[in-house]
Design a protein around this motif. Structure first.
Motif, PDB file in Angstrom:
ATOM      1  N   SER A  94       0.837  -1.201   0.000  1.00 55.84           N
ATOM      2  CA  SER A  94       0.000   0.000   0.000  1.00 55.84           C
ATOM      3  C   SER A  94       0.868   1.245   0.000  1.00 55.84           C
ATOM      4  O   SER A  94       2.026   1.228   0.427  1.00 55.84           O
ATOM      5  CB  SER A  94      -0.925   0.029   1.231  1.00 55.84           C
ATOM      6  OG  SER A  94      -0.203   0.388   2.393  1.00 55.84           O
ATOM      7  N   ASP A  95       0.301   2.331  -0.505  1.00 55.54           N
ATOM      8  CA  ASP A  95       0.953   3.634  -0.466  1.00 55.54           C
ATOM      9  C   ASP A  95      -0.136   4.687  -0.585  1.00 55.54           C
ATOM     10  O   ASP A  95      -1.321   4.349  -0.793  1.00 55.54           O
ATOM     11  CB  ASP A  95       1.991   3.775  -1.580  1.00 55.54           C
ATOM     12  CG  ASP A  95       3.157   4.667  -1.155  1.00 55.54           C
ATOM     13  OD1 ASP A  95       2.933   5.561  -0.292  1.00 55.54           O
ATOM     14  OD2 ASP A  95       4.271   4.499  -1.681  1.00 55.54           O
ATOM     15  N   LEU A  96       0.239   5.932  -0.482  1.00 52.68           N
ATOM     16  CA  LEU A  96      -0.754   6.999  -0.505  1.00 52.68           C
ATOM     17  C   LEU A  96      -1.519   7.049  -1.820  1.00 52.68           C
ATOM     18  O   LEU A  96      -2.694   7.401  -1.849  1.00 52.68           O
ATOM     19  CB  LEU A  96      -0.072   8.350  -0.236  1.00 52.68           C
ATOM     20  CG  LEU A  96       0.486   8.544   1.176  1.00 52.68           C
ATOM     21  CD1 LEU A  96       1.129   9.919   1.302  1.00 52.68           C
ATOM     22  CD2 LEU A  96      -0.616   8.371   2.213  1.00 52.68           C
ATOM     23  N   PHE A  97      -0.844   6.684  -2.922  1.00 52.17           N
ATOM     24  CA  PHE A  97      -1.518   6.720  -4.225  1.00 52.17           C
ATOM     25  C   PHE A  97      -0.972   5.608  -5.109  1.00 52.17           C
ATOM     26  O   PHE A  97       0.181   5.655  -5.547  1.00 52.17           O
ATOM     27  CB  PHE A  97      -1.322   8.071  -4.902  1.00 52.17           C
ATOM     28  CG  PHE A  97      -2.003   8.160  -6.247  1.00 52.17           C
ATOM     29  CD1 PHE A  97      -3.390   8.095  -6.356  1.00 52.17           C
ATOM     30  CD2 PHE A  97      -1.256   8.287  -7.410  1.00 52.17           C
ATOM     31  CE1 PHE A  97      -4.022   8.160  -7.595  1.00 52.17           C
ATOM     32  CE2 PHE A  97      -1.876   8.352  -8.650  1.00 52.17           C
ATOM     33  CZ  PHE A  97      -3.260   8.296  -8.741  1.00 52.17           C
ATOM     34  N   LEU A  98      -1.811   4.603  -5.347  1.00 53.49           N
ATOM     35  CA  LEU A  98      -1.455   3.509  -6.249  1.00 53.49           C
ATOM     36  C   LEU A  98      -2.512   3.462  -7.349  1.00 53.49           C
ATOM     37  O   LEU A  98      -3.588   2.895  -7.164  1.00 53.49           O
ATOM     38  CB  LEU A  98      -1.412   2.173  -5.500  1.00 53.49           C
ATOM     39  CG  LEU A  98      -0.321   1.997  -4.452  1.00 53.49           C
ATOM     40  CD1 LEU A  98      -0.433   0.628  -3.798  1.00 53.49           C
ATOM     41  CD2 LEU A  98       1.064   2.167  -5.066  1.00 53.49           C
ATOM     42  N   PRO A  99      -2.240   4.050  -8.501  1.00 53.27           N
ATOM     43  CA  PRO A  99      -3.263   4.138  -9.554  1.00 53.27           C
ATOM     44  C   PRO A  99      -3.718   2.793 -10.095  1.00 53.27           C
ATOM     45  O   PRO A  99      -4.834   2.663 -10.589  1.00 53.27           O
ATOM     46  CB  PRO A  99      -2.563   4.969 -10.634  1.00 53.27           C
ATOM     47  CG  PRO A  99      -1.100   4.807 -10.367  1.00 53.27           C
ATOM     48  CD  PRO A  99      -0.968   4.673  -8.884  1.00 53.27           C
ATOM     49  N   ASN A 100      -2.861   1.749  -9.996  1.00 53.65           N
ATOM     50  CA  ASN A 100      -3.221   0.442 -10.545  1.00 53.65           C
ATOM     51  C   ASN A 100      -3.456  -0.589  -9.439  1.00 53.65           C
ATOM     52  O   ASN A 100      -3.212  -1.773  -9.634  1.00 53.65           O
ATOM     53  CB  ASN A 100      -2.118  -0.046 -11.489  1.00 53.65           C
ATOM     54  CG  ASN A 100      -1.939   0.875 -12.679  1.00 53.65           C
ATOM     55  OD1 ASN A 100      -2.921   1.338 -13.268  1.00 53.65           O
ATOM     56  ND2 ASN A 100      -0.693   1.165 -13.031  1.00 53.65           N
ATOM     57  N   ALA A 101      -3.942  -0.135  -8.300  1.00 54.20           N
ATOM     58  CA  ALA A 101      -4.185  -1.041  -7.179  1.00 54.20           C
ATOM     59  C   ALA A 101      -5.185  -2.126  -7.582  1.00 54.20           C
ATOM     60  O   ALA A 101      -6.203  -1.851  -8.200  1.00 54.20           O
ATOM     61  CB  ALA A 101      -4.693  -0.269  -5.976  1.00 54.20           C
ATOM     62  N   SER A 102      -4.902  -3.375  -7.201  1.00 53.51           N
ATOM     63  CA  SER A 102      -5.695  -4.509  -7.693  1.00 53.51           C
ATOM     64  C   SER A 102      -6.700  -5.063  -6.692  1.00 53.51           C
ATOM     65  O   SER A 102      -7.599  -5.816  -7.081  1.00 53.51           O
ATOM     66  CB  SER A 102      -4.748  -5.641  -8.118  1.00 53.51           C
ATOM     67  OG  SER A 102      -3.960  -6.076  -7.013  1.00 53.51           O
ATOM     68  N   VAL A 103      -6.580  -4.727  -5.411  1.00 55.40           N
ATOM     69  CA  VAL A 103      -7.461  -5.301  -4.404  1.00 55.40           C
ATOM     70  C   VAL A 103      -8.520  -4.299  -3.954  1.00 55.40           C
ATOM     71  O   VAL A 103      -9.716  -4.593  -3.933  1.00 55.40           O
ATOM     72  CB  VAL A 103      -6.659  -5.793  -3.183  1.00 55.40           C
ATOM     73  CG1 VAL A 103      -7.586  -6.385  -2.122  1.00 55.40           C
ATOM     74  CG2 VAL A 103      -5.620  -6.825  -3.596  1.00 55.40           C
ATOM     75  N   MET A 104      -8.078  -3.113  -3.605  1.00 54.07           N
ATOM     76  CA  MET A 104      -8.940  -2.022  -3.168  1.00 54.07           C
ATOM     77  C   MET A 104      -8.142  -0.734  -3.340  1.00 54.07           C
ATOM     78  O   MET A 104      -6.956  -0.795  -3.679  1.00 54.07           O
ATOM     79  CB  MET A 104      -9.382  -2.227  -1.705  1.00 54.07           C
ATOM     80  CG  MET A 104      -8.237  -2.434  -0.749  1.00 54.07           C
ATOM     81  SD  MET A 104      -8.754  -2.811   0.955  1.00 54.07           S
ATOM     82  CE  MET A 104      -9.162  -1.170   1.552  1.00 54.07           C
ATOM     83  N   PRO A 105      -8.740   0.432  -3.181  1.00 52.17           N
ATOM     84  CA  PRO A 105      -7.990   1.662  -3.376  1.00 52.17           C
ATOM     85  C   PRO A 105      -6.683   1.683  -2.576  1.00 52.17           C
ATOM     86  O   PRO A 105      -6.675   1.434  -1.369  1.00 52.17           O
ATOM     87  CB  PRO A 105      -8.965   2.748  -2.896  1.00 52.17           C
ATOM     88  CG  PRO A 105     -10.310   2.166  -3.184  1.00 52.17           C
ATOM     89  CD  PRO A 105     -10.173   0.697  -2.898  1.00 52.17           C
ATOM     90  N   ASN A 106      -5.590   1.895  -3.290  1.00 53.52           N
ATOM     91  CA  ASN A 106      -4.254   2.028  -2.704  1.00 53.52           C
ATOM     92  C   ASN A 106      -3.735   0.748  -2.051  1.00 53.52           C
ATOM     93  O   ASN A 106      -2.880   0.796  -1.166  1.00 53.52           O
ATOM     94  CB  ASN A 106      -4.210   3.183  -1.696  1.00 53.52           C
ATOM     95  CG  ASN A 106      -4.493   4.521  -2.350  1.00 53.52           C
ATOM     96  OD1 ASN A 106      -4.159   4.746  -3.508  1.00 53.52           O
ATOM     97  ND2 ASN A 106      -5.142   5.411  -1.618  1.00 53.52           N
ATOM     98  N   LEU A 107      -4.229  -0.396  -2.514  1.00 51.93           N
ATOM     99  CA  LEU A 107      -3.713  -1.687  -2.036  1.00 51.93           C
ATOM    100  C   LEU A 107      -3.554  -2.632  -3.210  1.00 51.93           C
ATOM    101  O   LEU A 107      -4.515  -2.912  -3.933  1.00 51.93           O
ATOM    102  CB  LEU A 107      -4.652  -2.304  -1.000  1.00 51.93           C
ATOM    103  CG  LEU A 107      -4.157  -3.641  -0.422  1.00 51.93           C
ATOM    104  CD1 LEU A 107      -2.935  -3.428   0.463  1.00 51.93           C
ATOM    105  CD2 LEU A 107      -5.259  -4.322   0.385  1.00 51.93           C
TER     106      LEU A 107
END
Length: 250
Positions: A94-107
């Motif tokens: 996780s991080d503050l902004f992950l545009p391609n997060a695959s599980v949920m926002p920012n994860l």
């Protein structure tokens, strides 16, 4: 007059549990999933893939993975993600902004050791990483059936819960947060036989440990739930097998 066509049953729409937490609802005693909290990373018509969040091991990542790892990664605790392929590596990032997060926002869910090393070498002060050996997998329709049987409770996942500093208390913490109706469940001991006093010892067996005379756990007759087969992520790739030394659960 109502026609046969008008009386036909419309199947319920598929409901994905991706991004939700599954909690043992008190029916999984005696199984691997007793008192577990599982993050559902993927769930579709082909099955489901999840990671147990509250099974830290006594093993450091550097002790289980033979590779040139950054020191910060070597010293992190390895988690037991599930009973399937316990030599397979997965991680949550996780991080503050992950545009391609695959599980949920920012994860994001990952399985590549090279990508994990790159993350560990990153200079981002806000990122978090949790590494797992093994995973939980369900065949098509299996998790849906377990939900119908009320084997699991659900709870919205959050980054704070996923990366908690007290994973051993996670199951109880979430149950208490769900309301007073779950407080009693959260207070049950790991072994239900602890609720019973030891049987009186006869003079002939007075030196025998009283633990051996306690009532058996009520969970011994519980229905078995959980993964029945290896479950690949929907990307079509299985978790990579990089865990060379089996972890020991605390």
């Amino acid at each position: 007059m109502v026609s046969t066509e008008d009386r036909r049953v419309v199947p319920k729409a598929f409901k994905s549990l991706k991004g939700q937490l599954l909690l043992d609802g008190g029916k999984l005693g005696g199984s691997f999933f007793h008192r577990t909290v599982v993050l559902v990373c993927q769930h579709d018509a082909e099955g489901a893939f999840g990671l147990v969040l509250n099974r830290p091991t006594q093993t450091k990542i550097g002790e289980a993975v033979v590779a040139d790892l950054p020191e910060v990664l070597k010293e992190q605790t390895l988690y037991l993600g599930g009973p399937v392929q316990t030599n397979a590596l997965s991680y949550l990032h996780s991080d503050l902004f992950l545009p391609n997060a695959s599980v949920m926002p920012n994860l994001n869910l990952g399985h590549s050791l090279d990508s994990l090393i790159e993350l560990a070498q990153s200079s981002s002060p806000t990122q978090k990483v949790k590494v797992f050996a093994g995973y939980a997998g369900w065949s098509p329709g299996q998790l849906d059936e377990e939900m119908r049987r009320k084997a699991w409770l659900t709870h919205p996942a959050s980054l704070d819960l996923i990366f908690t500093d007290e994973p051993e208390k996670l199951w109880q913490t979430i149950l208490r947060a769900k309301g007073p109706e779950y407080r009693l469940l959260s207070q049950t001991p790991k072994d239900l036989s602890w609720n019973y006093p030891p049987a009186p010892a006869s003079p002939a067996t007075a030196t025998t440990s009283s633990l051996s005379t306690r009532c058996p756990s009520m969970s011994s007759t519980s229905t078995s739930y959980g993964p029945a087969r290896n479950r690949s992520p929907s990307t079509g790739t299985r978790p990579s097998c990089f865990i060379t030394h089996p972890p020991t659960v605390r």
